[in-house]
Design a protein around this motif. Structure first.
Motif, PDB file in Angstrom:
ATOM      1  N   HIS A   1     -10.582  -4.075   3.804  1.00 15.44           N
ATOM      2  CA  HIS A   1     -10.237  -3.765   5.197  1.00 15.44           C
ATOM      3  C   HIS A   1      -8.759  -4.083   5.376  1.00 15.44           C
ATOM      4  CE1 HIS A   1     -10.361  -3.805   9.626  1.00 15.44           C
ATOM      5  NE2 HIS A   1      -9.636  -4.902   9.539  1.00 15.44           N
ATOM      6  N   GLN A   2      -8.024  -3.111   5.909  1.00 15.90           N
ATOM      7  CA  GLN A   2      -6.606  -3.319   6.132  1.00 15.90           C
ATOM      8  C   GLN A   2      -6.244  -2.869   7.549  1.00 15.90           C
ATOM      9  OE1 GLN A   2      -2.872  -3.544   3.259  1.00 15.90           O
ATOM     10  NE2 GLN A   2      -4.084  -1.712   2.997  1.00 15.90           N
ATOM     11  N   TYR A   3      -5.507  -3.734   8.262  1.00 17.38           N
ATOM     12  CA  TYR A   3      -5.117  -3.455   9.648  1.00 17.38           C
ATOM     13  C   TYR A   3      -3.604  -3.596   9.750  1.00 17.38           C
ATOM     14  CZ  TYR A   3      -4.714  -3.938  14.737  1.00 17.38           C
ATOM     15  OH  TYR A   3      -4.356  -3.785  16.053  1.00 17.38           O
ATOM     16  N   ILE A   4      -2.947  -2.554  10.283  1.00 21.46           N
ATOM     17  CA  ILE A   4      -1.495  -2.543  10.371  1.00 21.46           C
ATOM     18  C   ILE A   4      -1.081  -2.189  11.794  1.00 21.46           C
ATOM     19  CG2 ILE A   4       0.627  -1.425   9.583  1.00 21.46           C
ATOM     20  CD1 ILE A   4      -0.682  -1.020   6.880  1.00 21.46           C
ATOM     21  N   VAL A   5      -0.196  -3.000  12.358  1.00 18.60           N
ATOM     22  CA  VAL A   5       0.388  -2.728  13.668  1.00 18.60           C
ATOM     23  C   VAL A   5       1.865  -2.431  13.473  1.00 18.60           C
ATOM     24  CG1 VAL A   5       0.900  -3.628  15.969  1.00 18.60           C
ATOM     25  CG2 VAL A   5      -1.243  -4.259  14.838  1.00 18.60           C
ATOM     26  N   ARG A   6       2.339  -1.321  14.069  1.00 20.01           N
ATOM     27  CA  ARG A   6       3.750  -0.960  13.954  1.00 20.01           C
ATOM     28  C   ARG A   6       4.285  -0.651  15.345  1.00 20.01           C
ATOM     29  NH1 ARG A   6       4.865   3.284   9.304  1.00 20.01           N
ATOM     30  NH2 ARG A   6       6.957   2.615   9.843  1.00 20.01           N
ATOM     31  N   ASP A   7       5.155  -1.498  15.837  1.00 30.74           N
ATOM     32  CA  ASP A   7       5.822  -1.297  17.120  1.00 30.74           C
ATOM     33  C   ASP A   7       7.280  -0.933  16.878  1.00 30.74           C
ATOM     34  OD1 ASP A   7       3.518  -1.974  18.443  1.00 30.74           O
ATOM     35  OD2 ASP A   7       4.112  -4.042  18.855  1.00 30.74           O
ATOM     36  N   VAL A   8       7.793   0.005  17.661  1.00 34.50           N
ATOM     37  CA  VAL A   8       9.187   0.423  17.569  1.00 34.50           C
ATOM     38  C   VAL A   8       9.795   0.421  18.971  1.00 34.50           C
ATOM     39  CG1 VAL A   8      10.794   2.244  16.864  1.00 34.50           C
ATOM     40  CG2 VAL A   8       8.687   1.882  15.571  1.00 34.50           C
TER      41      VAL A   8
ATOM     42  N   ARG B   1       0.635  -6.714   9.094  1.00 34.49           N
ATOM     43  CA  ARG B   1      -0.305  -6.160   8.110  1.00 34.49           C
ATOM     44  C   ARG B   1      -1.261  -7.258   7.689  1.00 34.49           C
ATOM     45  NH1 ARG B   1      -1.346  -5.905   2.606  1.00 34.49           N
ATOM     46  NH2 ARG B   1       0.365  -7.332   2.190  1.00 34.49           N
ATOM     47  N   SER B   2      -2.550  -7.027   7.864  1.00 33.43           N
ATOM     48  CA  SER B   2      -3.549  -7.979   7.382  1.00 33.43           C
ATOM     49  C   SER B   2      -4.538  -7.239   6.490  1.00 33.43           C
ATOM     50  CB  SER B   2      -4.289  -8.644   8.547  1.00 33.43           C
ATOM     51  OG  SER B   2      -5.026  -7.698   9.286  1.00 33.43           O
ATOM     52  N   MET B   3      -4.918  -7.857   5.386  1.00 32.10           N
ATOM     53  CA  MET B   3      -5.823  -7.228   4.428  1.00 32.10           C
ATOM     54  C   MET B   3      -6.850  -8.236   3.950  1.00 32.10           C
ATOM     55  SD  MET B   3      -5.084  -5.500   0.685  1.00 32.10           S
ATOM     56  CE  MET B   3      -5.211  -7.075  -0.174  1.00 32.10           C
ATOM     57  N   LEU B   4      -8.093  -7.782   3.867  1.00 32.03           N
ATOM     58  CA  LEU B   4      -9.178  -8.572   3.307  1.00 32.03           C
ATOM     59  C   LEU B   4      -9.921  -7.703   2.301  1.00 32.03           C
ATOM     60  CD1 LEU B   4     -10.907 -11.180   3.305  1.00 32.03           C
ATOM     61  CD2 LEU B   4     -12.321 -10.091   5.074  1.00 32.03           C
ATOM     62  N   ALA B   5     -10.028  -8.175   1.069  1.00 28.74           N
ATOM     63  CA  ALA B   5     -10.722  -7.422   0.020  1.00 28.74           C
ATOM     64  C   ALA B   5     -11.674  -8.345  -0.724  1.00 28.74           C
ATOM     65  CB  ALA B   5      -9.724  -6.802  -0.950  1.00 28.74           C
TER      66      ALA B   5
END
Length: 618
Positions: free
Chosen positions: A378-385, A353-357
């Protein structure tokens, strides 16, 4: 005789003018009994005694010291405040000359729970002045908690329960409503990862949290779609301005025997009267957790976080702040859970999870408009399972979530007892997914001996590439009556929501023993390209009556709204023994809620009793 009186008046006026024209310097220290190093960051205000004119406003510097120059040679009033201490007001006279080594001693005070400042209503308020049912976990509670994730902090909060898919992956439900009907925020910015697998709140560093606020009830008029069951707002630690250059730092480590977890945290803060910056980082690594029943297999995890906050005052009454967070986790075990078959083995190989505000705020000099602020995030989230239903099958879904948002808000002081906030809230979420299903089957000869293995990889798109866009306008109005004993509030919001998606096929490809086929047999279109609009409106009304100095009666009524999420519209989850399919034509939900509460605040305890009801349609 008349001439003598005129001369005396003229002489007095000249002496007063001469006295006021001279400037004085006041210096000293803010301290408290038992605090040898002084109180850094205490608020100091200086007023002219005769007129009440504000002459100075600032904070104490390193070791509680302060120096105030350019004060007139008149009698003044000094007011000092510091969180956790009783405010102090003193009078002194600067007519005779400068004053140095002035000691301002504050006495410790017990801060009642109702005096805590909360910000989840889009405006800073005392908790006791809020009609909505709202719970707060502060920094002291966090420091004393053995929590692994933010959701763990609410195990003792009435009406809030924890949903767990392992030690690391936890989420919440509020008054029986799960995460699909709860809006989760970090510093007011949405985390959008709605799915059946809990993990959104786990991607936040506990060491970085200042407090967590939970609205227990519908709040769509404040935050739009999704806030039918409540709002969780996680406020992270920030910096503060100081008088003169100041530097602080800390290094801490924790070890827990229950899972052999070691955690290291480092923090550094630099500040001046015009700028500040705070940087912090955390590393954690844990093995399987030991329980009374034995070792909990596949409960290990490893994660790290980097946070940066900075602020600068480019002009008078102007402020620009920057907030960056990057949290990542690896090899997170999920020892069972509602989303997986009992025989399955599941892990999160990689989570990010990366966030820039960035926020720019202006406090105009006019009396009516108190504040106007612009925010972009801006928020970017990667979720691997990685899911293994059995030894022969491995399923590896991945989701890439991108959210961009813009907020414009203005705060108005209509009268001393009448405040209004209004603004625009626009955000868009983009989701792209992929999944591979690997099936291994043995090859036997005529005698039944295994002589080889077939490996078939099925490439899929669980959810088509999709965009969820929400734009709305909101207004919140509050007025106080009966000498501030009665407070009435009314808020409303209107939203336009658009959902778009690309065409999706199943399967996308088949790969048999390394040979890929992009046009496999029985390929079909699972979701056609589509574009849908939804319109909504939300409304809330609140009443708060301070019956006594220690007791309140509250009433809140709300109409809420929730558009179907991307996952709900296009759900296609293959768990081996279970497949879940979505419906692109799902109708939005509407909800109505009411809460009647009685609250008692004292230094020793807090009593809160509520009667509430929720009704939902569609």
């Amino acid at each position: 005789m008349i001439r003598k009186k005129i001369n005396l008046l003229l002489l007095g006026f000249l002496l007063f003018t001469f006295s006021y024209a001279q400037t004085r310097t006041l210096s000293g220290r803010v301290t408290s009994p038992g605090v040898s190093e002084g109180l850094t960051g205490a608020g100091i205000s200086v007023f002219e005694f005769s007129s009440g004119k504000n002459l100075y406003q600032g904070i104490s510097g390193q070791d509680g010291s302060f120096t105030i120059s350019g004060l007139p040679a008149v009698k003044i009033i000094i007011e000092v405040s510091f969180l956790g201490y009783k405010s102090l007001k003193e009078e002194t006279d600067l007519s005779a000359g400068d004053i140095s080594n002035y000691l301002l001693t504050l006495e410790p005070a017990v801060l009642e729970m109702g005096e805590v400042i909360v910000s989840s209503l889009r405006q800073d308020k005392m908790l006791r002045d809020v009609s909505l049912p709202l719970a707060v976990v502060n920094s002291a509670d966090i420091g004393n908690s053995p929590a692994i994730t933010p959701a763990d902090l609410f195990t003792s909060v009435p009406g809030v329960n924890m949903a767990r898919d392992g030690i690391w992956a936890t989420s919440m439900n509020i008054r029986g409503l799960s995460e699909q009907r709860i809006v989760t925020l970090v510093d007011g910015n949405r985390i959008e990862t709605a799915s059946d697998v809990a993990a959104g709140m786990a991607m936040i560093d506990l060491n970085d949290i200042e407090r967590v606020e939970v609205i227990k009830g519908a709040a769509s008029s404040l935050y739009g779609t999704g806030a039918m069951g409540g709002v969780v707002n996680i406020i992270t630690k920030g910096g503060q301005y100081s008088e003169g250059l100041k530097a602080n730092g800390s290094l801490a480590g924790i070890y827990q025997t229950v899972n052999k977890m070691h955690s290291e945290n480092m923090e550094l803060t630099l500040s001046d009267d015009k700028w500040y910056t705070r940087i912090s980082g955390t590393l954690r690594d844990a093995q399987n957790t030991m329980t009374p029943a034995g070792e909990l297999l596949n409960s290990q995890f490893s994660d790290n976080n980097l946070s940066l906050k900075a602020g600068v005052k480019p002009l008078k009454n102007h402020e620009f702040t920057l907030n960056y967070q990057r949290f990542s986790a690896q090899d997170v075990g999920i020892p069972g859970g509602s989303a997986f078959p009992a025989t399955a083995t599941a892990t999160y190989p990689d989570e990010l999870r990366s966030m820039l505000a960035a926020t720019y705020s202006i406090k105009p000099r006019g009396k009516s408009l108190g504040l106007i602020s612009f925010k972009y995030f801006h928020q970017y989230i990667v979720r691997d399972v990685e899911l293994k239903p059995n030894a022969a099958v491995t399923i590896t879904p991945s989701g890439y979530h991108t959210t961009n948002g813009f907020q414009l808000q203005s705060d108005w002081n209509i009268k001393e007892n009448h405040q209004l906030i209004a603004g625009i809230d626009l955000w868009q979420r983009y989701l792209t997914t992929e999944r591979e299903k690997t099936i291994r089957s043995a090859i036997s000869d005529s005698l039944g001996n295994i002589i080889g293995e077939n490996i078939t990889i099925r490439g899929e798109i669980p959810i088509p590439d999709a965009w969820f866009t929400s734009g709305g306008v909101f207004v919140q109005d509050q007025i106080s009556l009966l000498q501030n004993k009665l407070s009435l509030s009314l808020g409303g919001r209107a939203d336009l929501i658009n959902t778009q998606n690309d065409q999706a096929k199943d399967p996308v490809y088949l790969m048999v023993n390394g040979v890929r086929n992009d046009n496999p047999p029985k390929q079909r279109i699972t979701f056609e390209a589509n574009n849908q609009n939804n319109y909504s409106w939300s409304l809330d009304a609140g009443l708060l009556f301070h019956m006594t100095a220690k007791s309140d009666l509250s009433l809140s009524l709300s109409k809420a709204y929730r558009a179907p999420s991307i996952e709900e519209r296009f759900k296609y989850i293959d768990l081996g023994s279970l497949v879940k399919l979505g419906d692109p034509k799902l109708k939005p939900e509407e909800g109505y809620s009411a809460d009647l509460g009685l609250r008692i605040w004292t230094n020793k305890f807090r009593f809160n009793a509520s009667v509430f009801g929720n009704r939902m349609t569609n």
